[in-house]
Motif scaffolding. Structure first.
Motif, PDB file in Angstrom:
ATOM      1  N   SER A  37      -9.536   8.155  -1.422  1.00  0.00           N
ATOM      2  CA  SER A  37      -9.543   7.913   0.025  1.00  0.00           C
ATOM      3  C   SER A  37     -10.879   8.280   0.673  1.00  0.00           C
ATOM      4  CB  SER A  37      -8.421   8.729   0.678  1.00  0.00           C
ATOM      5  OG  SER A  37      -8.693  10.109   0.533  1.00  0.00           O
ATOM      6  N   PRO A  38     -11.176   7.707   1.846  1.00  0.00           N
ATOM      7  CA  PRO A  38     -12.414   8.074   2.550  1.00  0.00           C
ATOM      8  C   PRO A  38     -12.518   9.584   2.795  1.00  0.00           C
ATOM      9  CG  PRO A  38     -11.430   6.147   3.573  1.00  0.00           C
ATOM     10  CD  PRO A  38     -10.434   6.656   2.568  1.00  0.00           C
ATOM     11  N   GLY A  39     -11.389  10.248   3.052  1.00  0.00           N
ATOM     12  CA  GLY A  39     -11.427  11.692   3.300  1.00  0.00           C
ATOM     13  C   GLY A  39     -11.928  12.460   2.090  1.00  0.00           C
ATOM     14  N   SER A  73       0.807  -1.218   0.000  1.00  0.00           N
ATOM     15  CA  SER A  73       0.000   0.000   0.000  1.00  0.00           C
ATOM     16  C   SER A  73       0.836   1.261   0.000  1.00  0.00           C
ATOM     17  CB  SER A  73      -0.909   0.038   1.221  1.00  0.00           C
ATOM     18  OG  SER A  73      -2.177  -0.405   0.854  1.00  0.00           O
ATOM     19  N   ALA A  74       0.360   2.199  -0.733  1.00  0.00           N
ATOM     20  CA  ALA A  74       0.960   3.525  -0.767  1.00  0.00           C
ATOM     21  C   ALA A  74       0.134   4.338  -1.736  1.00  0.00           C
ATOM     22  CB  ALA A  74       2.396   3.454  -1.234  1.00  0.00           C
ATOM     23  N   HIS A  75       0.475   5.584  -1.829  1.00  0.00           N
ATOM     24  CA  HIS A  75      -0.218   6.437  -2.793  1.00  0.00           C
ATOM     25  C   HIS A  75       0.452   6.257  -4.132  1.00  0.00           C
ATOM     26  CE1 HIS A  75      -2.472   8.109   0.427  1.00  0.00           C
ATOM     27  NE2 HIS A  75      -1.376   7.968   1.113  1.00  0.00           N
ATOM     28  N   VAL A  83     -11.845   2.166   3.189  1.00  0.00           N
ATOM     29  CA  VAL A  83     -10.570   2.141   3.919  1.00  0.00           C
ATOM     30  C   VAL A  83      -9.530   3.018   3.235  1.00  0.00           C
ATOM     31  CG1 VAL A  83     -10.920  -0.198   4.802  1.00  0.00           C
ATOM     32  CG2 VAL A  83      -9.700   0.116   2.645  1.00  0.00           C
ATOM     33  N   ASN A  84      -8.582   3.486   4.035  1.00  0.00           N
ATOM     34  CA  ASN A  84      -7.420   4.196   3.519  1.00  0.00           C
ATOM     35  C   ASN A  84      -6.406   3.202   2.999  1.00  0.00           C
ATOM     36  OD1 ASN A  84      -7.396   7.194   3.980  1.00  0.00           O
ATOM     37  ND2 ASN A  84      -8.194   6.462   5.955  1.00  0.00           N
ATOM     38  N   PRO A  85      -5.524   3.554   2.080  1.00  0.00           N
ATOM     39  CA  PRO A  85      -5.536   4.852   1.420  1.00  0.00           C
ATOM     40  C   PRO A  85      -6.512   4.920   0.243  1.00  0.00           C
ATOM     41  CG  PRO A  85      -3.640   3.594   0.687  1.00  0.00           C
ATOM     42  CD  PRO A  85      -4.360   2.741   1.696  1.00  0.00           C
ATOM     43  N   HIS A  86      -7.090   3.772  -0.165  1.00  0.00           N
ATOM     44  CA  HIS A  86      -8.002   3.781  -1.310  1.00  0.00           C
ATOM     45  C   HIS A  86      -9.226   2.942  -1.002  1.00  0.00           C
ATOM     46  CE1 HIS A  86      -4.759   5.449  -3.740  1.00  0.00           C
ATOM     47  NE2 HIS A  86      -3.971   4.529  -3.215  1.00  0.00           N
ATOM     48  N   CYS A  87     -10.400   3.514  -1.195  1.00  0.00           N
ATOM     49  CA  CYS A  87     -11.621   2.721  -1.073  1.00  0.00           C
ATOM     50  C   CYS A  87     -11.727   1.826  -2.301  1.00  0.00           C
ATOM     51  CB  CYS A  87     -12.845   3.636  -1.021  1.00  0.00           C
ATOM     52  SG  CYS A  87     -12.847   4.722   0.412  1.00  0.00           S
TER      53      CYS A  87
END
Lengths: 280, 124
Positions: free
Chosen positions: B72-74, B23-25, B49-53
């Motif tokens: 992301s959820p944000g 996982s990472a951006h 979920v973070n970082p990607h739904c």
């Protein structure tokens, strides 16, 4: 002593109560933790700083424009790697510049972030509270201190700042050599050490924050490079920062052997994404 | 003995590589935005979920299970989504950028939840 008792005896109960009240008003012990007059003055001075409240959303169109139009002065060796990354990107095999859930680091956090931040002023400090990657934050000391002579190297480095009118000027050193200078998640390289970053941050209109970032990175650049980031202001609880947890996506909800809620390893993903490897 | 150690080390390294979290951006260039594809199907899972739904759904017709990534959820919260925006069993119409390597995976561009009538896309 006997005289005092005798005097007391002549006072009415009401007078004693009133005296007691007056005494407590005059001789109340100092409140524990009260701000000193000097600190109160510093808090009042913060009211004169520009209004940077709210939630700041990075201008992603500008991030794309910087990538397209503002090429960093990579040295020859670095440029070769960047050219390879560009080729890979076009062919749909993007390099994972941000990997292993390490922080974006400075100044990449300010350059290619897709998540919001808020900025808090307090005496002697400006604090940026982010969302991405475990709610990363930056502490910028504005109390007049210098950089440490031999700072521990960290992803965000050591930042000191001062105000020039309504512009916050931030100077950062001590960034770990592994922290990337990245123009996107797929284009960028480790700064390789000795990086120095100067930022000039100000409002350009009521709801736009500008960060002019000048990076001196002698190990990978041939000369200093300047790029600009913009952030749009959002106001309202619907825009609040939420918890950001980079590693969560590697796991799925589960229970341990004793029945307690936990996370269990999920399938390996394609390039950090949600798509499982090898599953077609 | 030496050979056994070497073999053990190789196996250990192999396991480590398999277990290494990824996982990472990341860039989304593995998805082909020039070929937006619209599909209908039924939601199997919505991973908030973070970082990607991600949205797992079973496509109508083919019956294939698709794994579609979002942001992301944000970012989605600020676009008006919630963790309840998609629920298992909801019928959806989804436009996605398919993964270049082929197969039922992609990047979510816009989703209409036919069950609730809500249209979901990134708004900020």
């Amino acid at each position: 002593m006997a005289g005092a008792v005798s005097t007391m005896g002549r006072l009415s109960l009401g007078a004693i109560f009133a005296l007691g009240l007056a005494a407590s008003a005059v001789a109340a012990p100092a409140r524990v933790g009260a701000n000193s007059p000097a600190l109160q003055q510093q808090w009042r001075a913060i009211a004169n700083l520009p209004d940077w409240s709210g939630i700041w959303d990075p201008d992603r169109a500008n991030e794309a424009k910087q990538l397209r139009e503002n090429k960093p002065p990579w040295n020859a060796a670095a440029q070769k790697v960047i050219d390879f990354q560009q080729k890979e990107l076009v062919e749909g095999r993007p390099t994972l510049v941000l990997w292993g859930c390490f922080p974006h680091g400075h100044p990449t956090w300010m350059m290619i972030n897709h998540n919001v931040m808020e900025i808090i002023f307090s005496p002697g400090r400006v604090t940026m509270l982010g969302e991405v990657d475990g709610n990363r934050m930056r502490r910028i000391f504005t109390d007049g201190r210098k950089h440490p002579e031999d700072p521990d190297l960290t992803f965000h480095g050591h930042s000191i700042g001062h105000w020039e009118g309504d512009t916050l000027v931030v100077d950062t050193v001590g960034v770990a050599p592994q922290a990337p200078i990245a123009q996107s998640e797929a284009i960028g390289l480790s700064n390789n050490g000795d990086m120095h970053v100067v930022e000039r941050i100000r409002l350009t209109d009521e709801n736009t924050l500008e960060d002019i970032i000048t990076i001196t990175a002698p190990k990978v650049f041939t000369k200093p490079w300047t790029t600009t980031s913009y952030f749009k202001r959002l106001r309202g609880p619907q825009y609040d920062i939420v918890e950001g947890q980079c590693v969560r996506g590697d796991y799925e909800e589960g229970v341990d052997k004793d029945g307690y809620a936990t996370f269990v390893a999920g399938p390996e993903r394609v390039n950090g994404g949600v798509v499982p490897i090898g599953k077609k | 003995m030496k050979a056994t150690l070497k073999r053990t080390a190789c196996v250990a390294l192999g396991l480590l590589a398999l277990a290494a979290p990824a996982s990472a951006h990341h860039s989304a260039s593995m998805f082909d935005r020039t070929k937006p594809t619209t599909l209908t199907g039924v939601v199997k899972a919505f991973n908030w979920v973070n970082p990607h739904c991600s949205i797992i759904f079973v496509a109508d017709g083919t019956g294939e299970t698709w794994n579609v990534e979002s942001t992301s959820p944000g970012v989605l919260t600020r676009s008006g989504w919630t963790k309840r925006s998609l629920n298992p069993g909801d019928k959806i119409e989804i436009t996605l950028a398919p993964i270049r390597t082929g197969g039922p995976a992609g990047l979510s561009l816009e989703i209409k939840n036919v069950t609730t009538g809500e249209t979901l896309k990134r708004a900020v």
